[in-house]
Structures are given as C-alpha cells and as structure tokens.
Design a protein around this motif. Sequence first.
Motif, PDB file in Angstrom:
ATOM      1  N   ASP A  80       0.821   5.672  -1.613  1.00 48.61           N
ATOM      2  CA  ASP A  80       0.276   6.733  -2.460  1.00 48.61           C
ATOM      3  C   ASP A  80       1.314   7.037  -3.547  1.00 48.61           C
ATOM      4  O   ASP A  80       2.367   7.614  -3.264  1.00 48.61           O
ATOM      5  N   GLU A 109       0.853  -1.188   0.000  1.00 51.00           N
ATOM      6  CA  GLU A 109       0.000   0.000   0.000  1.00 51.00           C
ATOM      7  C   GLU A 109       0.886   1.233   0.000  1.00 51.00           C
ATOM      8  O   GLU A 109       1.849   1.318   0.764  1.00 51.00           O
ATOM      9  N   ASP A 152      -5.986   2.925  -6.523  1.00 47.89           N
ATOM     10  CA  ASP A 152      -5.859   3.964  -5.506  1.00 47.89           C
ATOM     11  C   ASP A 152      -4.547   3.770  -4.740  1.00 47.89           C
ATOM     12  O   ASP A 152      -3.517   4.315  -5.128  1.00 47.89           O
ATOM     13  N   ARG A 153      -4.574   2.953  -3.704  1.00 50.64           N
ATOM     14  CA  ARG A 153      -3.396   2.825  -2.844  1.00 50.64           C
ATOM     15  C   ARG A 153      -2.844   1.399  -2.780  1.00 50.64           C
ATOM     16  O   ARG A 153      -1.819   1.166  -2.152  1.00 50.64           O
ATOM     17  N   ARG A 154      -3.522   0.449  -3.412  1.00 53.04           N
ATOM     18  CA  ARG A 154      -3.094  -0.942  -3.291  1.00 53.04           C
ATOM     19  C   ARG A 154      -2.483  -1.396  -4.616  1.00 53.04           C
ATOM     20  O   ARG A 154      -3.063  -1.205  -5.691  1.00 53.04           O
ATOM     21  N   LEU A 193       5.292   3.415   2.805  1.00 51.17           N
ATOM     22  CA  LEU A 193       4.524   2.283   2.264  1.00 51.17           C
ATOM     23  C   LEU A 193       4.344   1.224   3.320  1.00 51.17           C
ATOM     24  O   LEU A 193       5.050   1.199   4.332  1.00 51.17           O
ATOM     25  N   THR A 204       0.636   8.808  -6.347  1.00 49.10           N
ATOM     26  CA  THR A 204       0.075   9.861  -7.206  1.00 49.10           C
ATOM     27  C   THR A 204       1.171  10.698  -7.862  1.00 49.10           C
ATOM     28  O   THR A 204       1.137  10.941  -9.075  1.00 49.10           O
TER      29      THR A 204
END
Length: 573
Positions: A236, A234, A266-268, A306, A238
């Motif tokens: 971010d 997991e 998204d985050r996974r 992470l 972006t």
Amino acid sequence: MPGLAARGRLHRRRRPAPARHPHPGHRPQGGSSMKPHRTPVLIVGGGLTGLSAAVFLAHHGVRATLVERHPDTSTHPKARAINPRTMELYRAVGMEERVRAGRSPITGNTDLVHVESLAGKERVRMPHASPEDIGRISPTQWTLIDQNQLEPILRERAVEAGADVRFSTRVDAIRENGTGVLVDTTDLSTGAAGRIHADYVIAADGSRSPLREMLGIGAHGRGTLTDLVSFFFEADLTEALRGRRIIAAYVNNPEVRGTIIPIDNDRRWVINVSFFPEQGQRAEDFTEERCTALVRAAVGVPDLPLKIESVDMPAWDISARVADTLATRRVFVAGDAAHVMPPTGAFGASTGIQDAYNLAWKLALVLSGTAGPGLLESYDAERRPVAEETVRQAMLRFAVREGRQYQEVAAELVDETTMTFGYCYRSGAFAAEDGAPDTVLEDPEHPGARPGARAPHVRLDGPEGPVSLIDLYGDGFTLLVDEEAGPWTGAVEREAARLGAGLKVVRIGRGTRLWDQDGSFRRRYGLLAGGAVLVRPDGFVGWRTTAGHGGSLDRSATAALRRILDRETLDRE
C-alpha cells in the motif's frame, strides 16, 4: 502523456504454448527437400511491430506469414503506452476501439516523476500535453495499454485478416536470391525443419535480432546503458504517493536507482532496479531479502509492509543503438531490431509500429506491380533519420533518470507533442519543395504540411457531422483540393487509375460536402485559393501546390505520383 514501460532487452517469459491448429493456408513444414512455403511477405518476430505489420499488410490486401520463436505472446507488461499518432494508425485500419477496450488499469494516470524516493523529494515532474492540447492536433489520444494485453489483440486481428501466424518457429538461416528470400526454419514444438520462400522479409525480431546479425547489418550508438532486474511486489503506497497518479516514478538515491511502475493502480507494482556488473554485482544477488530492502529504499519508508511476489525474472538491459541500415534489397529491419532506446519517453513501441505502417503500403504497391523498387528504397531514407533523433531524445530523458538535472538537458529536449506528431522525412517518396527546411521535426501546432510531413488534422463539417481529415487517409492516395481549384483533377484521377494506384479526390470549402467554416484547411495546409495536396496512403504529404492557378497542375501532380511510385524503373523494364 509520456508513459513508460518496463522495456528493453529481455528474455521474454511466455504463456504455455497453445494447441497448434494450422491456419487454413498453413502447409506442414518438412525437410529442405520439400517445396518451400510461398508467401509474399515473411515477418520474423511476433511482438508489437511484427504483429502490427501483419495487420497493416492485410489492410492493404497482402496476407503475410509471421514466425516467432517464442511459444506465445508476451506475459510481461513491457511497453505500456501507445501514443496518439500510433493510435491514428490503428484507427485507420479499424482497430482504435478494439485497442482502447484492452487499456491498462492505469488509464487516467498522468504523472511521470523523478524522485529521490517516492515518499521523499520530487526532483522534477516531466511536462506532458493535455487532452485539449492533443485534441487540436489529432482526432485521437494516448492509450495506456500493456504490451501483454495489446499483442494478443493484434495477433487475433492478424489471423482474422488472413495472416499465417506461426509461433514456436525459429529462423535458422536466410539468403536472398534473384527471385526472393529463402528462409530455413525449425518448428520448436516438433523439431521439424521447414523452408519459406518470400518475396520480401520484415525483420522485427527484437533488439538482439538474430536476423539482423545473419544479414551482417551492424548498429551504432552507446550500446548498453544499464543492466537491470525486475520484480513484482504488493504494498500500500497511498501515503508515499501523496495523491499523485503516477505512470512511473524514477528513483535515484545512494541505495537504489530504479523505476516504480503501477500494475493494477492499487497494491501491485513492478520495480526495475539497475545493477552494475563492473562493480561485481550480479542478478543472482537479488534475493527476496535484498529486494525487500530495495523496495523500502525506493519508496522511502524503512518499515514498509510488503510482499515480494518472485525474484526469478531474468536480467535485462537498457540500450541505445540504431542499425547502420534498415534495408537490404529484399529484407527490411523494423522495431527494436532497427532501433533500441531507453524507455524514458515511451517512444520505442510507437516508433516500431510506425516503421511497419510506413513499410506496409509500399510493399503492397510493389507486390501488385503498381510501384517500382525505388519506393521500397525510401523506407531507410525516411525512417532511419527519425530513429536517430528519437533515440537521442530518449537518451536525454534517460540522463535525468540517471541523476542529471532537468535544467541541464532542457535546452535540447523536444517536447512530447512534437516528438509524437512532428516527425518529418527529409528525403524519400515525395516531391520535395524547393527551399524546404532540412529538418526531421516540425511544430505540429503550426504545421508546415510540406511534402514529407504528416498531413495535419483539420476538423470539417460533413454531411453526417464533424469529420477529421486524418480519417480520409489510410487506403490509397488522397488528393485534397481547395473549392476554387479548376477541373484539372480529373486528369490526375485518370492517370492514377491507369497506373493502378487507388486515388480519391476530395474537394474542401464552404460550398462542398466537406465544409471548412473558418479556413482551417487552407491555413494548416499552407494553401491559397485553389491549392491542392496529394496525401500518401500513410497520411504523409507527397506533393503540394500552394495555389491552384496555371495550366500544368495536372502534369505536376501526375509527375509527383509517378515519382512516388518509381514508375520510371517499371517503365524501363
């Protein structure tokens, strides 16, 4: 859209076994002294190819038995994209919307990129067809759906259609005899031994294929290309993505060689990382600390926050091999058991499902007594050359992942659209034309529609709105005739009925129920006034007359139908 997967040879981790409720047609398994369970077709393997085979056979009226050694369908995403040609097949059996309803959160992503790191230099972005490009060739589109979502959908549909689906069942031995195939099994949930007598068997039991080994069928190719471990994390990403909506990012730098794949958009994420046993590296070396460092190196952000979800997934490998033959007399090898290839290109799952579709209608016609055994012999002749070229194309794409420059392989690369729709059969169950090109691919934007090629999509005006010719195929044979064709088609209908082969005649033109406003039917099918095309149940052209003049067209068409069905062998018997 060249989707990608965490796919290859992998010991699948499965959901816990559900309570076993016998199918209405299920007989309890017992020792070898018990009367064998009888089935027209036994499918060994409950992955995408095997489950699809059960669905396609049921569509043609054959209730198969399927056995799978694992307790349930896959829990790993693995294959993540189904190409538009394969969606045409699911559309033909009424499953298109059902499959689309299970699509992945990454639906809408389009970018397949090769990078030094996700935040760093982008080496190449692989070209892909736009929806508009595909819309000229097909009535359907790519579907991004994870394998662990698609398999339960197919299993549910197979059971609904009457297939006897048995998970936790291992095949221990197989032997062909004069009347069929005897298969010894073990119910892994109870330890009970069983025996199945099948008229025919489909071996769809994965790249390691114990069944193929039992049959003594070898394989050729490069073999193992790289060993990998996969782990979920997991984070971010972006900023590193910089607005890109990736299907996959292939990373190659001095610290890590691997693939970053979004799970929830998204985050996974999941990352597949190569390791090298010849250099003393082991899967056990991938501790949480090591995995954290590899993710940061792959993303290109040294202090990236992470969370590693787990580091206990088994090692797997990417390989390239094709079976030396796809058939014995009564056993047919399909899917990864027949051809295993790198996941670059998203060819593997769709190629296996197309194997099953090619085979299902042939088995149904032979089992019904309508066709002779020569129809089944065409399976290897048709599908193995396609597998060889598909593996070759996947290898070229994999070479870029491994560090070769795109320009070095570009001249040999066949574009995604041609690989999806343009595969052809050089020999098999069709009436070949003199002078036809001896190629396994054609340009689907400018189709030849020769016997052995996919019957092209043409959008016509029907009584209730637009109709794609693709939607006319899938049940039996279809004889498409130009509006200026004479009355000879009635004789073909009568002969097909006498043979027991379902056939419908569809007349196309300005003055018919299917109105061709701009001549697209003639143009895309290579016809002149009065021409006709016989299309097989799998949507491939079986016979064509470019012009409908002359007094022997009925004999030519019926001779082609008899040839496809191998009626000569049946008549001798």
